[in-house]
Design a protein around this motif. Structure first.
Motif, mmCIF file in Angstrom:
data_model
loop_
_atom_site.group_PDB
_atom_site.id
_atom_site.type_symbol
_atom_site.label_atom_id
_atom_site.label_comp_id
_atom_site.label_asym_id
_atom_site.label_seq_id
_atom_site.Cartn_x
_atom_site.Cartn_y
_atom_site.Cartn_z
ATOM 1 N N PRO A 23 9.840 62.628 50.329
ATOM 2 C CA PRO A 23 10.635 61.462 49.928
ATOM 3 C C PRO A 23 9.870 60.478 49.055
ATOM 4 C CG PRO A 23 9.842 61.151 52.156
ATOM 5 C CD PRO A 23 9.333 62.501 51.698
ATOM 6 N N GLY A 24 10.648 59.616 48.394
ATOM 7 C CA GLY A 24 10.114 58.491 47.641
ATOM 8 C C GLY A 24 10.942 57.255 47.949
ATOM 9 N N THR A 25 10.757 56.234 47.132
ATOM 10 C CA THR A 25 11.405 54.957 47.410
ATOM 11 C C THR A 25 12.917 55.103 47.594
ATOM 12 O OG1 THR A 25 9.703 53.743 46.228
ATOM 13 C CG2 THR A 25 11.839 52.657 46.445
ATOM 14 N N SER A 26 13.562 55.851 46.717
ATOM 15 C CA SER A 26 15.029 55.933 46.776
ATOM 16 C C SER A 26 15.516 56.680 48.016
ATOM 17 C CB SER A 26 15.581 56.565 45.491
ATOM 18 O OG SER A 26 14.692 57.512 44.947
ATOM 19 N N HIS A 71 13.078 63.609 45.350
ATOM 20 C CA HIS A 71 13.029 62.275 44.743
ATOM 21 C C HIS A 71 13.414 62.332 43.263
ATOM 22 C CE1 HIS A 71 11.710 58.169 44.387
ATOM 23 N NE2 HIS A 71 10.645 58.429 43.667
#
Lengths: 520, 520
Positions: A23-26, A71
Motif C-alpha cells: 500500500p501507499g498513501t491512497s 498503489h
C-alpha cells in the motif's frame, strides 16, 4: 461504515479473504480498516509484482481469487508482468488499485496516470469505483467477474474509501452459470476420434486435473488418439496415481514432430497450438497442414467436457495411472540432469511445484513423472519473475502442503524480494535456485532465431548481455539478507542433504544449486 | 544491413550511444548487431525497471536520451513505474520494445499483449515500426521526439529486426526549434513582480540549473519576490557558489504556509503547485485563494525565460550564492538528523546526489546546502524504486563524478538488482542505505489522511503493513550477493569512516545506515 471497510467486508462476504498488499498513501484507509475485518488476511509484499504473482499462485491452488492492493498507476505497472501471466492462466484475481481522490484527479498531481489504460491491457474487467455507497457492490461485482477466470481490476479513489458513512456491505453476486460444452462440438470431436484417422487430443485449462487427464487417457486408450497437454499448463496434476501426459514442447521443431501426421486436433481447454515465438523459416501455426481443428471446450469446464467425450467414445475403458517410480539418487558434481534426478528422488508427497527453472529444468518432467502425486504450476504467460511470487501465493493457499519453487537465476532476480515475504509469513517454500550464471535460454534463442549468424567480430558485446557473471550472483547471501536461510550445493549428495533438511524444518529455505548452463 | 543493425546505427547517428538492456528472444537480433556498432554501449540490467530508471538518471545528467531495450508488453510493464518518473521529469528516453514478428501477432502467442496501451500511459510518442526499410528513420524520429523532453517508445517486431537486407541508416531529425517565452507572458510577470504585491516565483524544469537560480535570485533581490523551487526537481544545482533556493514542501500544511499571502504566483518551468496527494479537509490546489497565476515558461526554456525576466526587472542586480559551509561531523548513535550532518560534512565536490531517502532524508537539504557544488536529482513522479536505477544511469552519464544514492530501505527493495549493474559496470556509486525497518512515510500518511482514527482494536494488522521488520532486512548481505561491498554503521563516526573509504576506493559501495524511523 466507511468505504474501505465496506469494501473489505464485501470482499470477505464474496469469499475473498486474502489480500497481497503493497500500500501507499491512497490506500491508508484500506489498511486502517483491516483490524475491523479480521477475516481478511493481509500479506505484505515489498514489490507489487510479488503481490500479483502471489495472487496468481494462490488462485491456481485455492481455486478462488485473492485480492491485491496496489498503489496507483505505477504500482499497477509493477504488477503488470505477473497479471499478464495470470491472464494467460485464466486465474481469478481481484486487483484493488488505490487512486487519488476523485476531486484531486483534475490537478494531475505527480502520481497521476492513466490507470485504466494499463489495467485494460491485463484485465478482463475494469471498473472505477465512484461512490462510497456503491463500493461494496463494486467489490462483489469484481469478485464475480474474477471467478469467471480472469483478472478483475477495481480502481478505488481515496475519497470513496475514506468517506466515513454510507458504505454498504454487498451480498455476493451469483456466479454466472457455466456454459456446458456444445453437444455438436462434442459430437464432432467424437466422430473425429472414432474416424480411425490420426488424432491429437490437446488438453488444457481445468482438463489438466487428475480427473481431466483420466478422461483423456480413457479416450486415448479407446481410440488410439495421442494426448498432449498444452505447453504451459496453469496447474497440472501428475505423479503416482495420475494419468501421465506429455506436454507440447516449447521448442518449435520438437512440437512439430509431436503433432506431425495428425489429421485432427481436438482442443479441450487448450488453444490451438502456436509457436511461443516466431522463428525465421519455422511455422507459427503448429497444426499440421490440412489437419482439422475441433474446439470442444474453453479453459473452464474442460474436464467436464472430456468426461462427456470419454463416456461417448470410451465407455468401460479405464485410465492408466503412473506408478510410483523415483530415480536413484545420483552422486558427484551437479549437472542439470543430475539435479533433476535429485528433485525426482526427493519431491515430497503432495508437493506444489512452481516451475520457473527454464533451461535448468530440462529433465525435470521425466525425473518427477513417478514421484508421489503433486501439482505442477508453470509460466503460462512467459513473463519471467513469476516463480517466487507464485510460490508465495501457493503456500498461503495450501499451508499444509510443501511448496518447491524450482527457480532459474535470471528470472529470480526480477522479484527476488518475494523471499522476504516467505520469511515473514513463515511459508513452507523450498526455493531450489539453479545458478548457472547465465541467461542460458537466450544463448539458445540467439541460435534459434538465426541471430547468431549476424554477430560480428568476436561477439563479445552480444555475449555479455546473455551472461550473468562478473559479478557472480550469490543467492545464499541475498536470501540471508531477507531472512531466508540458504545453502549452496555443488554435488548431488549436498543437494540431497540440503533438500532433506529443508523438508524437515518448517519455514522457507533456499538451496542454491550450482549447475553448468545447459547452453554453453 | 538488417533492421536491427540499421536501428542501432541510426540511434548512434542521432546521438544515442547508451542502451540499458534486458533483452529476450524477440530482441536477439538487436543483441547480435551490437558488435557491429561498437559506438553503442549496452549496459545489462537484471530487471526492466532498472533499465528505465537508469535511462531517466542518464538523461537528467547527460542532457540527451539513452535507449532502453525491453521485452514485449510485460518487459515494458516492468519499466512503467520509472518511465512514469521520467515522464514527470521531462526526461528524454527512447524505449525500444521488442515484439513478436508481424505475421506472428495474429496467433496471440502467450507473450502477446497490448503494448500500445501500456506504452501510451507513459510515453509522449509511440510508434510501431513496420518495415525494415523504415526502422532507421523510425529510430531517428524517436530520438527527435525524446529530445523534446519526453518518453518515446518504438515497438520493434522481430521480423523487422531480422530481415537481412534493406535496413537504411537514417540521418538525425533536426530538433524542433524551441519556442521562445511569450513576450506577453514575460511582460505580465514583470508587471506582477514590480507591483509591490507579494509574489512567489516558482521555478522548475531547466530553471533549477545554476544559471536559472541565479536569474531567479536576482529577480528576488530586485523585487522582493520569494523564490521557491518545485517540490521534486528533475535536477537541482546547489551548494557552494550556487544561488540557494528553498523547495515547496511535500507536506501540504507546510506548503500552504510557504505560499501564504502571495497575490501572484509566477511559474517559470514549474506547474501550478498542487498537493502530492489529497487529504481530507486540506486543499488540493496550493495557490492561495485569490492569487493570480502567471505562467511564463514550460519545463524547457525556463532558464532562458528567467534570464529575460531578470533583465527586465533586475538589471544590474547580482545573485547571491551559497557559501561553502559544512556541518561539524557529529558523534554517537545515528539519528536521521546526525546522518544528514555526516552527509553534509563529507559530500564530495561535483557529487551527483540521487535522493530517494524519503523520511530518512529529513535534514539533508539543510545540511548539504553549503557543501561543495553538486547536483540533486529527485523522485519527480513519486513512483518509488527509482533511486538505485537512476544512480546507475547518472554514473554512466558522468563517469568522472561521484554518485551518492541516498536511499530508503522500502524503496530500495523495488529495484534492488540495480546493485548488480553497479558492480558489473564498476560504477562509482556510493549507496547510503537508510535502514529504519519501516515504511515510515506511511506511518505519517496514515495520520495525514485521517485514517488513523479508523483503526480498530489494537491496530496490529494495520501496523504490520507499515513495518519492514520480522525479518529485518540486511542490506549488506543483499549487496554482497550482487557483488557490491557493504558495511553496516550505527554511529556517526562509523558512517563517516565508511563514506570516506567508499569515496577513496573506485567502484560501488553500500553503507547501511541504521536509523530510528522519523515517524515511530
Amino acid at each position: 461504515m466507511n468505504g474501505a471497510h465496506a469494501l473489505i467486508r464485501s470482499l470477505v462476504t464474496s469469499g475473498v479473504d486474502v489480500c497481497f498488499a503493497n500500500p501507499g498513501t491512497s490506500e491508508m484507509h484500506f489498511v486502517a480498516a483491516l483490524d475491523g475485518v479480521p477475516e481478511m488476511r493481509a500479506v505484505l509484499v515489498l514489490f507489487e509484482g510479488v503481490a500479483t504473482g502471489a495472487a496468481d499462485g494462490y488462485a491456481r491452488m485455492a481455486e478462488r481469487p485473492a485480492a491485491t492492493l496496489l498503489h496507483l498507476g505505477p504500482g499497477l505497472g509493477n504488477g503488470v508482468a505477473n497479471l499478464h501471466n495470470a491472464r494467460r492462466a485464466g486465474s481469478p484475481v481481484v486487483n484493488v488499485i488505490g487512486d487519488h481522490a476523485t476531486y484531486h484527479a483534475k490537478y494531475d498531481a505527480p502520481l497521476q496516470s492513466d490507470i485504466g489504460a494499463i489495467a485494460g491491457a491485463v484485465s478482463g474487467w475494469v471498473r472505477h469505483s465512484a461512490l462510497t455507497s456503491e463500493v461494496g457492490a463494486d467489490a462483489a461485482a469484481a469478485v464475480a467477474a474474477a471467478r469467471e477466470g480472469q483478472v478483475a481490476t477495481l480502481v478505488l479513489p481515496a475519497d470513496v474509501s475514506w468517506e466515513p458513512d454510507g458504505g454498504v456491505v454487498a451480498d455476493p453476486v451469483p456466479a454466472a452459470p457455466r456454459a456446458a460444452a456444445d453437444p455438436d462440438a462434442v459430437g464432432a470431436a467424437a466422430a473425429a476420434l472414432r474416424s480411425g484417422e490420426p488424432c491429437i487430443l490437446l488438453v488444457g485449462g481445468d482438463a489438466t486435473s487428475a480427473d481431466g487427464l483420466a478422461a483423456a487417457d480413457r479416450i486415448a486408450a479407446a481410440t488410439g488418439a495421442t494426448v498432449l497437454a498444452e505447453t504451459f499448463p496453469t496447474r497440472l496434476e501428475r505423479g503416482a496415481g495420475v494419468a501421465p501426459v506429455e506436454r507440447v514442447a516449447y521448442q518449435v521443431d520438437i512440437a512439430v514432430r509431436q503433432l506431425a501426421g495428425a489429421q485432427h486436433v481436438v482442443l479441450v481447454g487448450a488453444r490451438s497450438p502456436v509457436g511461443f515465438f516466431a522463428y525465421p523459416g519455422k511455422p507459427s501455426d503448429l497444426v499440421p497442414p490440412g489437419a482439422h481443428v475441433h474446439t470442444v471446450a474453453a479453459r473452464e469446464g474442460a474436464a467436464a467436457a472430456l468426461d462427456e467425450l470419454a463416456d461417448l467414445v470410451a465407455p468401460g475403458t479405464t485410465a492408466r495411472v503412473a506408478a510410483l517410480a523415483r530415480p536413484e539418487l545420483p552422486t558427484g558434481a551437479l549437472t542439470v540432469a543430475s539435479a533433476a534426478a535429485v528433485v525426482g528422488a526427493l519431491l515430497p508427497e503432495g508437493a506444489i511445484v512452481v516451475d520457473e527453472a527454464v533451461t535448468s529444468g530440462f529433465g525435470l518432467p521425466g525425473d518427477t513423472a513417478g514421484a508421489p502425486r503433486h501439482d505442477w504450476l508453470t509460466l503460462t504467460g512467459g513473463a519471467i519473475g513469476w516463480g517466487l511470487p507464485a510460490a508465495t501465493g501457493a503456500a498461503v493457499a495450501c499451508p499444509d502442503r510443501p511448496v518447491w519453487a524450482l527457480q532459474a537465476d535470471g528470472s529470480a532476480m526480477y522479484t527476488i524480494s518475494a523471499l522476504w515475504t516467505h520469511a515473514r509469513e513463515g511459508l513452507d517454500v523450498t526455493t531450489v535456485l539453479y545458478n548457472n550464471n547465465a541467461y542460458a535460454i537466450l544463448r539458445g534463442e540467439l541460435q534459434q532465431v538465426g541471430a547468431a549468424g549476424f554477430v560480428q567480430h568476436d561477439g563479445k558485446r552480444a555475449k555479455a548481455l546473455l551472461d550473468l557473471g562478473g559479478p557472480d550472483l550469490d543467492f545464499v547471501s541475498i536470501a540471508r539478507g531477507m531472512g531466508v536461510p540458504g545453502v549452496r550445493v555443488t554435488t548431488a549428495e549436498e543437494m540431497a542433504d540440503a533438500l532433506r533438511r529443508a523438508s524437515a524444518e518448517p519455514g522457507p529455505h533456499l538451496v542454491e544449486v550450482m549447475v553448468p548452463p545447459l547452453v554453453a
